[in-house]
Design a protein around this motif. Structure first.
Motif, PDB file in Angstrom:
ATOM      1  N   GLN A   1      -5.151   6.713  -3.606  1.00  0.00           N
ATOM      2  CA  GLN A   1      -6.558   6.335  -3.390  1.00  0.00           C
ATOM      3  C   GLN A   1      -6.698   5.023  -2.631  1.00  0.00           C
ATOM      4  O   GLN A   1      -7.751   4.724  -2.078  1.00  0.00           O
ATOM      5  CB  GLN A   1      -7.271   6.160  -4.749  1.00  0.00           C
ATOM      6  CG  GLN A   1      -7.197   7.360  -5.655  1.00  0.00           C
ATOM      7  CD  GLN A   1      -5.979   7.298  -6.587  1.00  0.00           C
ATOM      8  OE1 GLN A   1      -4.950   6.711  -6.259  1.00  0.00           O
ATOM      9  NE2 GLN A   1      -6.090   7.968  -7.735  1.00  0.00           N
ATOM     10  N   VAL A   2      -5.644   4.198  -2.640  1.00  0.00           N
ATOM     11  CA  VAL A   2      -5.749   2.868  -2.033  1.00  0.00           C
ATOM     12  C   VAL A   2      -5.653   2.987  -0.516  1.00  0.00           C
ATOM     13  O   VAL A   2      -4.662   3.478   0.023  1.00  0.00           O
ATOM     14  CB  VAL A   2      -4.631   1.922  -2.557  1.00  0.00           C
ATOM     15  CG1 VAL A   2      -4.744   0.549  -1.907  1.00  0.00           C
ATOM     16  CG2 VAL A   2      -4.712   1.812  -4.067  1.00  0.00           C
ATOM     17  N   ARG A   3      -6.717   2.547   0.159  1.00  0.00           N
ATOM     18  CA  ARG A   3      -6.743   2.657   1.622  1.00  0.00           C
ATOM     19  C   ARG A   3      -6.118   1.442   2.296  1.00  0.00           C
ATOM     20  O   ARG A   3      -5.499   1.549   3.333  1.00  0.00           O
ATOM     21  CB  ARG A   3      -8.182   2.836   2.111  1.00  0.00           C
ATOM     22  CG  ARG A   3      -8.694   4.253   1.945  1.00  0.00           C
ATOM     23  CD  ARG A   3      -9.827   4.526   2.909  1.00  0.00           C
ATOM     24  NE  ARG A   3     -10.986   3.693   2.603  1.00  0.00           N
ATOM     25  CZ  ARG A   3     -11.994   4.074   1.825  1.00  0.00           C
ATOM     26  NH1 ARG A   3     -11.988   5.307   1.296  1.00  0.00           N
ATOM     27  NH2 ARG A   3     -12.999   3.273   1.589  1.00  0.00           N
ATOM     28  N   GLU A   4      -6.330   0.277   1.691  1.00  0.00           N
ATOM     29  CA  GLU A   4      -5.792  -0.926   2.319  1.00  0.00           C
ATOM     30  C   GLU A   4      -5.471  -1.979   1.274  1.00  0.00           C
ATOM     31  O   GLU A   4      -6.167  -2.093   0.259  1.00  0.00           O
ATOM     32  CB  GLU A   4      -6.814  -1.511   3.320  1.00  0.00           C
ATOM     33  CG  GLU A   4      -6.185  -2.555   4.224  1.00  0.00           C
ATOM     34  CD  GLU A   4      -7.198  -3.334   5.074  1.00  0.00           C
ATOM     35  OE1 GLU A   4      -8.409  -3.179   4.874  1.00  0.00           O
ATOM     36  OE2 GLU A   4      -6.729  -4.118   5.920  1.00  0.00           O
TER      37      GLU A   4
ATOM     38  N   ARG B   1       0.833  -1.208   0.000  1.00  0.00           N
ATOM     39  CA  ARG B   1       0.000   0.000   0.000  1.00  0.00           C
ATOM     40  C   ARG B   1       0.868   1.258   0.000  1.00  0.00           C
ATOM     41  O   ARG B   1       0.621   2.205  -0.750  1.00  0.00           O
ATOM     42  CB  ARG B   1      -0.941   0.020   1.207  1.00  0.00           C
ATOM     43  CG  ARG B   1      -1.950   1.178   1.142  1.00  0.00           C
ATOM     44  CD  ARG B   1      -2.698   1.384   2.442  1.00  0.00           C
ATOM     45  NE  ARG B   1      -1.821   1.725   3.562  1.00  0.00           N
ATOM     46  CZ  ARG B   1      -1.300   2.932   3.778  1.00  0.00           C
ATOM     47  NH1 ARG B   1      -1.577   3.932   2.958  1.00  0.00           N
ATOM     48  NH2 ARG B   1      -0.506   3.133   4.801  1.00  0.00           N
ATOM     49  N   GLU B   2       1.925   1.221   0.829  1.00  0.00           N
ATOM     50  CA  GLU B   2       2.813   2.392   0.888  1.00  0.00           C
ATOM     51  C   GLU B   2       3.509   2.616  -0.454  1.00  0.00           C
ATOM     52  O   GLU B   2       3.664   3.751  -0.908  1.00  0.00           O
ATOM     53  CB  GLU B   2       3.839   2.206   2.019  1.00  0.00           C
ATOM     54  CG  GLU B   2       3.198   2.465   3.390  1.00  0.00           C
ATOM     55  CD  GLU B   2       4.026   1.920   4.557  1.00  0.00           C
ATOM     56  OE1 GLU B   2       5.198   1.562   4.349  1.00  0.00           O
ATOM     57  OE2 GLU B   2       3.463   1.856   5.680  1.00  0.00           O
ATOM     58  N   ALA B   3       3.912   1.511  -1.111  1.00  0.00           N
ATOM     59  CA  ALA B   3       4.574   1.636  -2.411  1.00  0.00           C
ATOM     60  C   ALA B   3       3.595   2.156  -3.464  1.00  0.00           C
ATOM     61  O   ALA B   3       3.959   2.971  -4.317  1.00  0.00           O
ATOM     62  CB  ALA B   3       5.147   0.288  -2.835  1.00  0.00           C
ATOM     63  N   LEU B   4       2.335   1.691  -3.388  1.00  0.00           N
ATOM     64  CA  LEU B   4       1.317   2.188  -4.326  1.00  0.00           C
ATOM     65  C   LEU B   4       1.134   3.695  -4.151  1.00  0.00           C
ATOM     66  O   LEU B   4       1.012   4.438  -5.129  1.00  0.00           O
ATOM     67  CB  LEU B   4      -0.023   1.460  -4.097  1.00  0.00           C
ATOM     68  CG  LEU B   4      -0.129   0.048  -4.680  1.00  0.00           C
ATOM     69  CD1 LEU B   4      -1.414  -0.624  -4.199  1.00  0.00           C
ATOM     70  CD2 LEU B   4      -0.082   0.063  -6.209  1.00  0.00           C
ATOM     71  N   ALA B   5       1.128   4.147  -2.889  1.00  0.00           N
ATOM     72  CA  ALA B   5       0.973   5.581  -2.627  1.00  0.00           C
ATOM     73  C   ALA B   5       2.137   6.358  -3.254  1.00  0.00           C
ATOM     74  O   ALA B   5       1.946   7.405  -3.870  1.00  0.00           O
ATOM     75  CB  ALA B   5       0.894   5.828  -1.123  1.00  0.00           C
ATOM     76  N   ARG B   6       3.343   5.802  -3.120  1.00  0.00           N
ATOM     77  CA  ARG B   6       4.514   6.473  -3.718  1.00  0.00           C
ATOM     78  C   ARG B   6       4.443   6.463  -5.242  1.00  0.00           C
ATOM     79  O   ARG B   6       4.984   7.326  -5.907  1.00  0.00           O
ATOM     80  CB  ARG B   6       5.804   5.785  -3.252  1.00  0.00           C
ATOM     81  CG  ARG B   6       6.203   6.138  -1.833  1.00  0.00           C
ATOM     82  CD  ARG B   6       7.640   5.741  -1.535  1.00  0.00           C
ATOM     83  NE  ARG B   6       7.881   4.310  -1.672  1.00  0.00           N
ATOM     84  CZ  ARG B   6       7.638   3.416  -0.709  1.00  0.00           C
ATOM     85  NH1 ARG B   6       7.172   3.808   0.463  1.00  0.00           N
ATOM     86  NH2 ARG B   6       7.888   2.143  -0.910  1.00  0.00           N
ATOM     87  N   ALA B   7       3.749   5.451  -5.803  1.00  0.00           N
ATOM     88  CA  ALA B   7       3.616   5.353  -7.263  1.00  0.00           C
ATOM     89  C   ALA B   7       2.453   6.204  -7.778  1.00  0.00           C
ATOM     90  O   ALA B   7       2.107   6.146  -8.948  1.00  0.00           O
ATOM     91  CB  ALA B   7       3.422   3.890  -7.658  1.00  0.00           C
ATOM     92  N   GLY B   8       1.827   6.961  -6.866  1.00  0.00           N
ATOM     93  CA  GLY B   8       0.774   7.876  -7.286  1.00  0.00           C
ATOM     94  C   GLY B   8      -0.639   7.354  -7.057  1.00  0.00           C
ATOM     95  O   GLY B   8      -1.605   7.962  -7.502  1.00  0.00           O
TER      96      GLY B   8
END
Lengths: 79, 241
Positions: free
Chosen positions: A32-35, A22-29
């Motif tokens: 929106q992903v909460r979990e 999830r943290e990597a997805l957030a860094r990839a932009g």
């Protein structure tokens, strides 16, 4: 008969892999992903007289090996 | 004392354990291949650390179903001594010989370092040379050592005295900073109800010789030797009578 068993960490169990993804997805932009819950899936080809027998075999093998019921839940789907 | 060390594809602490039992303590020791279905009359069976079956599926899950582990289960049920170290502990959990499960370390890293352990029980075949409350220094080396069990199970373990070692700070107090893998109640080792099966994440075989700069693990093996020696002496006396 073809079947798929998916195995996921149980809801109350810490899923450090899912958290890291999830943290990597957030860094990839993708903020929106909460979990994210990270699991595994197994495609099996098995011999069984009917769906009921296949399901019962799959439940038994999930409990015994594919999942660790202490920390993981599993779902069975038959094609 | 006759000792056996179970070797699976991917075991990598098997030779260290063999060395301590055979060369440091001078005991008759043999390797047991994972396909062996007999333990050859061993008093002690050690399931060593490593990455059995490449950690496929879950650490220890596949080794738990090997023929050697079926023999280890029979040995344990008959009261024989079983020691699982690191991956060996994970295998004993997966085999259902000990309660609980392991998750990924909370740090998400493979943790390889010296930690402190507090001895919770000194009346087991594995711990008689220690004293309860004693603080030991021992190395850990694992990625999945975050011990979990249901709360009720943890309460039961505590009440039954099945927690054998706990991660603590240098002064012997439980301190979450030193519980690097995040184990429930800082549990580093548990035994079964009968006390003949012990599983532990730290590596006593890596600190059992002066040349390694730490011998805190040696007394664990020496305790087992004392126990087996006393047991066979007692059996000998009974036969003589």
């Amino acid at each position: 008969m073809r079947a798929r068993v998916t195995v996921y960490p149980r809801p109350r169990i810490l899923d450090p892999q899912g958290k890291a993804i999830r943290e990597a997805l957030a860094r990839a932009g993708f903020a929106q992903v909460r979990e994210v819950r990270a699991g595994k899936s197994f495609d099996l080809d098995l011999t069984a007289a009917d769906e009921a027998e296949a399901r019962s075999l799959l439940e038994e093998m999930s409990e015994k090996l594919l999942a660790n019921p202490l920390v993981e839940d599993y779902e069975i789907s038959l094609e | 004392m006759k000792c056996g060390v179970v070797v699976s594809p991917g075991s990598n602490c098997d030779h260290d354990v063999y060395h301590v039992l055979k060369h440091v303590l001078g005991q008759e020791t043999r390797f047991l291949w994972h396909r062996d279905s007999s333990l050859g009359g061993c008093d002690l069976v050690v399931v060593p650390g490593g990455f059995s079956y490449g950690d496929y599926l879950r650490a220890g899950a596949l080794a738990a179903l090997s023929p050697a582990m079926a023999a280890v289960r029979r040995h344990a049920e008959a009261g024989g001594l079983v020691l699982g170290i690191c991956n060996g502990f994970q295998i004993l959990l997966e085999a259902g010989l000990l309660p609980g499960a392991m998750l990924r370390n909370r740090t998400l890293r493979f943790e390889c370092r010296q930690l402190f352990l507090r001895v919770e029980r000194d009346d087991l075949p594995f711990t008689s040379r220690y004293r309860a409350g004693q603080v030991l220094r021992m190395p850990i080396a694992h990625a999945e050592g975050n011990y979990v069990a249901e709360d009720e199970e943890l309460d039961r373990l505590e009440a039954a005295g099945e927690v054998v070692f706990r991660y603590v700070g240098p002064d012997g107090e439980v301190d979450e900073e030193w519980n690097v893998n995040g184990s429930a109640r800082a549990i580093a080792a548990v035994c079964n109800r009968a006390g003949n099966v012990l599983g532990m994440m730290p590596h006593p075989e890596r600190c059992a010789e002066e040349i390694l700069g730490n011998i805190d693990g040696l007394d664990l093996f020496a305790s087992i030797l004392d126990h087996v020696g006393q047991r066979s002496q007692k059996a000998g006396l009974e036969v003589a009578q």
